[in-house]
Scaffold this motif. Structure first.
Motif, PDB file in Angstrom:
ATOM      1  N   ASN A  78       0.895  -1.011  -0.076  1.00  0.00           N
ATOM      2  CA  ASN A  78      -0.092  -0.031   0.016  1.00  0.00           C
ATOM      3  C   ASN A  78       1.085   1.156  -0.098  1.00  0.00           C
ATOM      4  N   THR A  79       0.846   1.897  -1.000  1.00  0.00           N
ATOM      5  CA  THR A  79       1.768   3.416  -1.032  1.00  0.00           C
ATOM      6  C   THR A  79       0.990   4.513  -0.519  1.00  0.00           C
ATOM      7  N   GLY A  80      -0.058   4.312  -0.090  1.00  0.00           N
ATOM      8  CA  GLY A  80      -0.716   5.598   0.607  1.00  0.00           C
ATOM      9  C   GLY A  80      -1.902   6.222  -0.619  1.00  0.00           C
ATOM     10  N   GLY A  81      -1.449   5.973  -1.638  1.00  0.00           N
ATOM     11  CA  GLY A  81      -2.564   6.542  -2.775  1.00  0.00           C
ATOM     12  C   GLY A  81      -2.832   5.428  -3.710  1.00  0.00           C
ATOM     13  N   GLY A  82      -2.682   4.230  -3.127  1.00  0.00           N
ATOM     14  CA  GLY A  82      -2.768   2.904  -3.977  1.00  0.00           C
ATOM     15  C   GLY A  82      -2.133   1.553  -3.586  1.00  0.00           C
ATOM     16  N   TYR A  83      -2.230   0.778  -4.450  1.00  0.00           N
ATOM     17  CA  TYR A  83      -1.654  -0.231  -4.355  1.00  0.00           C
ATOM     18  C   TYR A  83      -0.625  -0.792  -5.305  1.00  0.00           C
ATOM     19  N   VAL A  84       0.732  -1.354  -5.275  1.00  0.00           N
ATOM     20  CA  VAL A  84       1.492  -1.722  -6.022  1.00  0.00           C
ATOM     21  C   VAL A  84       1.866  -3.149  -5.777  1.00  0.00           C
ATOM     22  N   ALA A  85       2.224  -4.021  -6.758  1.00  0.00           N
ATOM     23  CA  ALA A  85       2.615  -5.365  -7.008  1.00  0.00           C
ATOM     24  C   ALA A  85       3.786  -5.498  -7.763  1.00  0.00           C
ATOM     25  N   TYR A  86       4.741  -6.339  -7.451  1.00  0.00           N
ATOM     26  CA  TYR A  86       5.900  -6.415  -8.164  1.00  0.00           C
ATOM     27  C   TYR A  86       6.219  -7.875  -8.245  1.00  0.00           C
ATOM     28  N   GLU A  87       6.829  -8.531  -8.976  1.00  0.00           N
ATOM     29  CA  GLU A  87       7.710  -9.696  -9.080  1.00  0.00           C
ATOM     30  C   GLU A  87       8.691  -9.700  -8.098  1.00  0.00           C
ATOM     31  N   ALA A  88       8.825 -10.878  -7.398  1.00  0.00           N
ATOM     32  CA  ALA A  88       9.651 -10.918  -6.464  1.00  0.00           C
ATOM     33  C   ALA A  88      11.042 -11.439  -6.938  1.00  0.00           C
ATOM     34  N   GLN A 129      18.774  -9.789 -13.363  1.00  0.00           N
ATOM     35  CA  GLN A 129      19.718 -10.828 -13.416  1.00  0.00           C
ATOM     36  C   GLN A 129      18.922 -11.980 -13.863  1.00  0.00           C
ATOM     37  N   ASN A 130      19.821 -12.858 -14.331  1.00  0.00           N
ATOM     38  CA  ASN A 130      19.354 -14.199 -15.082  1.00  0.00           C
ATOM     39  C   ASN A 130      18.461 -14.946 -13.648  1.00  0.00           C
ATOM     40  N   LEU A 131      17.509 -15.616 -14.018  1.00  0.00           N
ATOM     41  CA  LEU A 131      16.894 -16.544 -12.777  1.00  0.00           C
ATOM     42  C   LEU A 131      17.995 -17.397 -12.223  1.00  0.00           C
ATOM     43  N   ASP A 132      18.209 -17.363 -11.268  1.00  0.00           N
ATOM     44  CA  ASP A 132      19.282 -18.262 -10.418  1.00  0.00           C
ATOM     45  C   ASP A 132      18.976 -18.470  -8.923  1.00  0.00           C
ATOM     46  N   SER A 133      19.618 -19.077  -8.323  1.00  0.00           N
ATOM     47  CA  SER A 133      19.408 -19.446  -6.807  1.00  0.00           C
ATOM     48  C   SER A 133      19.385 -18.170  -6.062  1.00  0.00           C
ATOM     49  N   CYS A 134      20.166 -16.831  -6.677  1.00  0.00           N
ATOM     50  CA  CYS A 134      20.251 -15.808  -5.743  1.00  0.00           C
ATOM     51  C   CYS A 134      19.227 -14.737  -6.319  1.00  0.00           C
ATOM     52  N   SER A 135      18.533 -15.120  -7.278  1.00  0.00           N
ATOM     53  CA  SER A 135      17.865 -13.856  -7.867  1.00  0.00           C
ATOM     54  C   SER A 135      16.298 -13.684  -7.063  1.00  0.00           C
ATOM     55  N   LYS A 136      16.044 -14.191  -5.861  1.00  0.00           N
ATOM     56  CA  LYS A 136      14.913 -14.029  -5.275  1.00  0.00           C
ATOM     57  C   LYS A 136      15.087 -12.863  -4.306  1.00  0.00           C
ATOM     58  N   LEU A 137      14.251 -11.760  -4.617  1.00  0.00           N
ATOM     59  CA  LEU A 137      14.370 -10.445  -3.905  1.00  0.00           C
ATOM     60  C   LEU A 137      14.084 -10.623  -2.326  1.00  0.00           C
ATOM     61  N   ALA A 138      14.765 -10.123  -1.548  1.00  0.00           N
ATOM     62  CA  ALA A 138      14.531  -9.938  -0.219  1.00  0.00           C
ATOM     63  C   ALA A 138      13.917  -8.662   0.189  1.00  0.00           C
ATOM     64  N   VAL A 139      12.686  -8.555   1.100  1.00  0.00           N
ATOM     65  CA  VAL A 139      12.323  -7.326   1.563  1.00  0.00           C
ATOM     66  C   VAL A 139      12.638  -6.916   2.896  1.00  0.00           C
ATOM     67  N   ASP A 140      13.310  -5.619   2.937  1.00  0.00           N
ATOM     68  CA  ASP A 140      13.563  -5.079   4.342  1.00  0.00           C
ATOM     69  C   ASP A 140      12.877  -3.540   3.992  1.00  0.00           C
ATOM     70  N   GLY A 141      11.856  -3.544   5.062  1.00  0.00           N
ATOM     71  CA  GLY A 141      11.307  -2.314   4.991  1.00  0.00           C
ATOM     72  C   GLY A 141      10.701  -1.970   3.639  1.00  0.00           C
ATOM     73  N   ILE A 142      10.561  -0.651   3.086  1.00  0.00           N
ATOM     74  CA  ILE A 142      10.308  -0.265   1.996  1.00  0.00           C
ATOM     75  C   ILE A 142      11.218  -0.591   0.770  1.00  0.00           C
ATOM     76  N   MET A 143      12.104  -1.633   1.084  1.00  0.00           N
ATOM     77  CA  MET A 143      13.199  -1.761  -0.038  1.00  0.00           C
ATOM     78  C   MET A 143      13.127  -3.266  -0.526  1.00  0.00           C
ATOM     79  N   ALA A 144      13.387  -3.666  -1.600  1.00  0.00           N
ATOM     80  CA  ALA A 144      13.424  -4.960  -2.101  1.00  0.00           C
ATOM     81  C   ALA A 144      14.948  -5.127  -2.448  1.00  0.00           C
ATOM     82  N   ILE A 145      15.710  -6.039  -1.816  1.00  0.00           N
ATOM     83  CA  ILE A 145      17.102  -6.261  -2.285  1.00  0.00           C
ATOM     84  C   ILE A 145      17.428  -7.344  -2.827  1.00  0.00           C
ATOM     85  N   CYS A 146      18.308  -7.355  -4.063  1.00  0.00           N
ATOM     86  CA  CYS A 146      18.779  -8.457  -4.736  1.00  0.00           C
ATOM     87  C   CYS A 146      19.917  -9.197  -4.181  1.00  0.00           C
TER      88      CYS A 146
END
Length: 143
Positions: free
Chosen positions: A73-83, A88-105
């Motif tokens: 929820n952004t406060g003005g609506g909703y967003v959805a993203y691929e995790a 990066q090429n799809l790999d064992s390390c390409s799954k994003l980690a969520v840290d607060g309002i950041m997604a880390i590769c």
């Protein structure tokens, strides 16, 4: 001769400017496009954080996205993203980690802002998915 050029330009103009913003196609250089749809009831405990601004929820349900999805929820609506890391090429390390309002590769330590999907110095932003608010406490995420 000049009239022919003008007529040709006028015929081509609708094709150049006739695109709708809903027709945006995310480049599939690294991330394939899988069709899915999920209805999210924010009155359920797993999804209640979505009732408040800046509380992302990671959904790793089978068949939803590639490595799951991140909804916020952004406060003005909703967003959805691929995790998955979009640069990066799809790999064992390409799954994003969520840290607060950041997604880390984990592959390259790139940090993507979940409000806009952007990361400084990266070619591609996070892959967005469509959101439809179906009621006061329910949303639908799909592509």
């Amino acid at each position: 001769m000049n009239i022919t050029k003008y007529v040709l330009v006028l015929l081509v103009m609708p094709f150049l400017f006739g695109c709708n913003s809903d027709d945006y196609q995310y480049p599939d250089k690294y991330l394939p496009n899988y069709n899915f749809s999920i209805d999210i009831d924010m009155s359920l405990p797993l999804y209640t954080p979505l009732q408040f601004t800046a509380n992302p929820v990671y959904i790793d349900q089978a068949g939803i996205g590639i490595n799951g999805i991140i909804v916020m929820n952004t406060g003005g609506g909703y967003v959805a993203y691929e995790a998955s890391c979009p640069n990066q090429n799809l790999d064992s390390c390409s799954k994003l980690a969520v840290d607060g309002i950041m997604a880390i590769c984990p592959c390259d330590e790139a940090e993507y802002n979940l409000f806009n999907g952007q990361a400084e110095g990266k070619e591609y932003p996070l892959k967005p998915y469509r959101i439809q608010v179906t009621s006061g406490t329910s949303i639908r995420v799909y592509n």
